[in-house]
Scaffold this motif. Structure first.
Motif, short mmCIF file in Angstrom:
data_model
loop_
_atom_site.label_atom_id
_atom_site.label_comp_id
_atom_site.label_asym_id
_atom_site.label_seq_id
_atom_site.Cartn_x
_atom_site.Cartn_y
_atom_site.Cartn_z
N VAL A 1 1.04 -1.50 0.22
CA VAL A 1 -0.17 0.14 0.06
C VAL A 1 0.32 1.03 -0.13
N TYR A 2 1.92 1.36 0.67
CA TYR A 2 2.87 2.54 1.11
C TYR A 2 3.02 2.92 -1.00
N PRO A 3 3.92 2.32 -1.72
CA PRO A 3 3.91 2.78 -2.64
C PRO A 3 3.07 3.30 -3.53
N LEU A 4 1.74 2.57 -3.50
CA LEU A 4 0.27 3.81 -3.77
C LEU A 4 -0.39 4.68 -3.57
N ALA A 5 -0.12 4.77 -1.78
CA ALA A 5 -0.13 6.10 -1.07
C ALA A 5 0.86 7.19 -1.37
N TRP A 6 1.89 6.73 -1.74
CA TRP A 6 3.05 7.88 -2.37
C TRP A 6 2.83 8.67 -3.47
N LEU A 7 2.02 7.73 -4.33
CA LEU A 7 2.23 8.40 -5.59
C LEU A 7 1.40 8.90 -5.33
N PHE A 8 0.12 8.56 -5.04
CA PHE A 8 -0.88 9.35 -4.96
C PHE A 8 -0.56 11.39 -4.48
N LEU A 9 -0.02 10.84 -3.34
CA LEU A 9 0.04 11.58 -2.61
C LEU A 9 1.44 12.86 -3.52
N ALA B 1 4.23 15.59 -12.82
CA ALA B 1 3.00 15.55 -14.51
C ALA B 1 3.09 13.83 -14.14
N THR B 2 4.35 13.31 -14.24
CA THR B 2 4.50 12.05 -14.31
C THR B 2 3.37 11.07 -14.00
N PHE B 3 3.65 11.83 -12.57
CA PHE B 3 2.88 10.92 -11.76
C PHE B 3 1.69 10.91 -12.11
N ALA B 4 1.27 12.51 -11.79
CA ALA B 4 -0.37 12.82 -12.44
C ALA B 4 -0.80 11.57 -13.20
N ALA B 5 -0.39 11.77 -14.51
CA ALA B 5 -0.55 10.75 -15.79
C ALA B 5 -0.77 9.13 -15.01
N VAL B 6 0.31 8.35 -14.38
CA VAL B 6 -0.07 7.22 -13.77
C VAL B 6 -1.13 7.14 -13.23
N CYS B 7 -1.09 8.03 -12.08
CA CYS B 7 -2.90 7.64 -11.35
C CYS B 7 -3.79 7.78 -11.89
N VAL B 8 -4.46 8.72 -13.09
CA VAL B 8 -5.16 8.58 -14.00
C VAL B 8 -5.59 7.22 -14.61
N THR B 9 -4.20 6.45 -14.84
CA THR B 9 -4.39 5.17 -15.27
C THR B 9 -4.41 4.15 -15.18
N VAL B 10 -3.77 4.51 -13.63
CA VAL B 10 -4.20 3.54 -12.48
C VAL B 10 -5.30 2.86 -11.82
N THR B 11 -5.75 4.27 -11.21
CA THR B 11 -7.34 3.62 -10.71
C THR B 11 -7.98 3.45 -11.39
N PRO B 12 -9.11 3.58 -12.62
CA PRO B 12 -10.15 2.66 -13.82
C PRO B 12 -9.10 1.25 -12.89
N LEU B 13 -8.54 0.75 -13.23
CA LEU B 13 -7.78 -0.46 -12.92
C LEU B 13 -8.50 -1.30 -11.11
N LEU B 14 -7.78 0.06 -10.77
CA LEU B 14 -8.11 -0.54 -9.45
C LEU B 14 -9.50 -0.50 -9.01
N LEU B 15 -10.23 0.19 -9.67
CA LEU B 15 -11.51 0.75 -8.77
C LEU B 15 -12.21 -1.05 -9.82
N VAL B 16 -12.15 -1.45 -10.64
CA VAL B 16 -12.47 -2.53 -10.83
C VAL B 16 -12.34 -3.14 -10.45
N PHE B 17 -10.90 -4.13 -10.01
CA PHE B 17 -9.87 -4.62 -9.11
C PHE B 17 -11.01 -5.13 -7.80
N LEU B 18 -10.92 -4.08 -7.07
CA LEU B 18 -11.68 -3.34 -5.68
C LEU B 18 -13.19 -3.92 -5.66
N VAL B 19 -13.93 -3.97 -6.47
CA VAL B 19 -15.58 -3.96 -7.14
C VAL B 19 -15.98 -5.03 -7.57
N LEU B 20 -14.81 -6.00 -8.18
CA LEU B 20 -15.10 -7.31 -8.50
C LEU B 20 -13.82 -8.23 -8.39
#
Length: 302
Positions: free
Chosen positions: A48-56, A268-287
């Motif tokens: 979880v820490y790398p993901l939280a650090w990426l979003f922050l 800006a690169t981290f922001a782009a990565v967050c935009v591209t990672v978020t949909p996959l995380l949401l789908v995984f959490l839902v399913l």
């Protein structure tokens, strides 16, 4: 004369009442539970820490990221990084291309994997075990060995620089795992169910569409989620077979944030990565529950 001995009468008041027994945990069991808990907590922190650090970090200002401690809590938050992320590269186009490739490859994996597993596990034929073993061998085949032959073949038949050039190899290399998961599930569907359908006049195609496919919903979700992570993040096939900017997927599109002399707009690169990672995380959490049910499937349904 014989003496008759009678057992002594015990008063009910002198018998202690049996209360609920308390579970006794040995010190060894407590130590094992503690070690297990600490291990799980450490694994969660590491994941979880790398993901939280990426979003922050995606909300930090460039000056704060460059001048301060990059691992500290941001002292100032901004949304300008996300605006620059969309201005610097074709982020929406990259997401659309990755979505097309992921959906196309996942559809091929599901359809081909279900049909292959149905033929191998349910219908059965001579040398079916050998064919299943050949499929499973594909799990250990590295993808790099197919790059040069596929590039030459694509160039000769005109498939180079197309979505199909990425979909086909991604589906092919993910198919063995799909066949394995579907076969493992079909193994636990009772044969009596197929025999009853056959007695009612249902053929193999009808049995597949009306019995096997509806029972495979959780396994389908599992196969799609397991392979979508690999397909969504693919860089090797996209970098080899894609030549134009209009077909770049997300991993290739992130190269646009590298400027002259290797300078990189990290926030800006981290922001782009967050935009591209978020949909996959949401789908995984839902399913995720359906995915776990697909992995644990084996009980009789219906």
């Amino acid at each position: 004369m014989s003496t008759i001995l009678t057992p002594p009468v015990v008063s009910s008041a002198s018998v202690p009442e049996a209360g609920p027994s308390k579970p006794h945990r040995s010190p060894r069991l407590r130590v094992q539970r503690t070690i297990l808990t600490v291990t799980v907590v450490l694994i969660v922190i590491v994941q979880v820490y790398p993901l939280a650090w990426l979003f922050l970090t995606s909300f930090r200002t460039p000056a704060d990221f460059a001048g301060g401690d990059p691992f500290a809590i941001p002292s100032e938050f901004t949304l300008d990084n996300y605006a620059r992320a969309f201005e610097t590269g074709n982020l929406w186009l990259n997401i659309a291309n990755s979505l097309i490739v992921t959906l196309g490859a996942s559809a091929l994996i599901v359809v081909a994997g279900m049909m292959a597993a149905y033929a191998l596990q349910v219908l059965g034929f001579r040398f079916s075990s050998l064919v299943r073993s050949v499929f499973l061998l594909g799990i250990i085949v590295p993808v790099q060995i197919a790059l040069v032959p596929l590039f030459i073949d694509y160039a000769q038949i005109g498939l180079l620089d197309t979505h199909v050039s990425m979909i086909l190899p991604l589906a092919a290399f993910s198919l063995p795992m799909g066949v394995y998961l579907f076969s493992s599930f079909y193994e636990y569907i009772p044969r009596e169910l197929y025999e009853a359908a056959s007695l009612d006049g249902a053929g193999p195609y009808r049995i597949f569409l009306q019995i096997t496919a509806p029972l495979s919903v959780n396994t389908i979700i599992t196969v799609v989620l397991v392979n979508s992570i690999f397909i969504w993040n693919d860089f090797i096939f996209a970098n080899t077979f894609v030549l134009s900017d209009g077909l770049k997927t997300i991993p290739l599109g992130l190269q646009n944030y590298i400027g002259a002399m290797g300078n990189t707009d990290w926030t800006a690169t981290f922001a782009a990565v967050c935009v591209t990672v978020t949909p996959l995380l949401l789908v995984f959490l839902v399913l995720n529950k359906a995915m776990i049910a697909g992995l644990e499937s084996g009980a009789t349904k219906g």
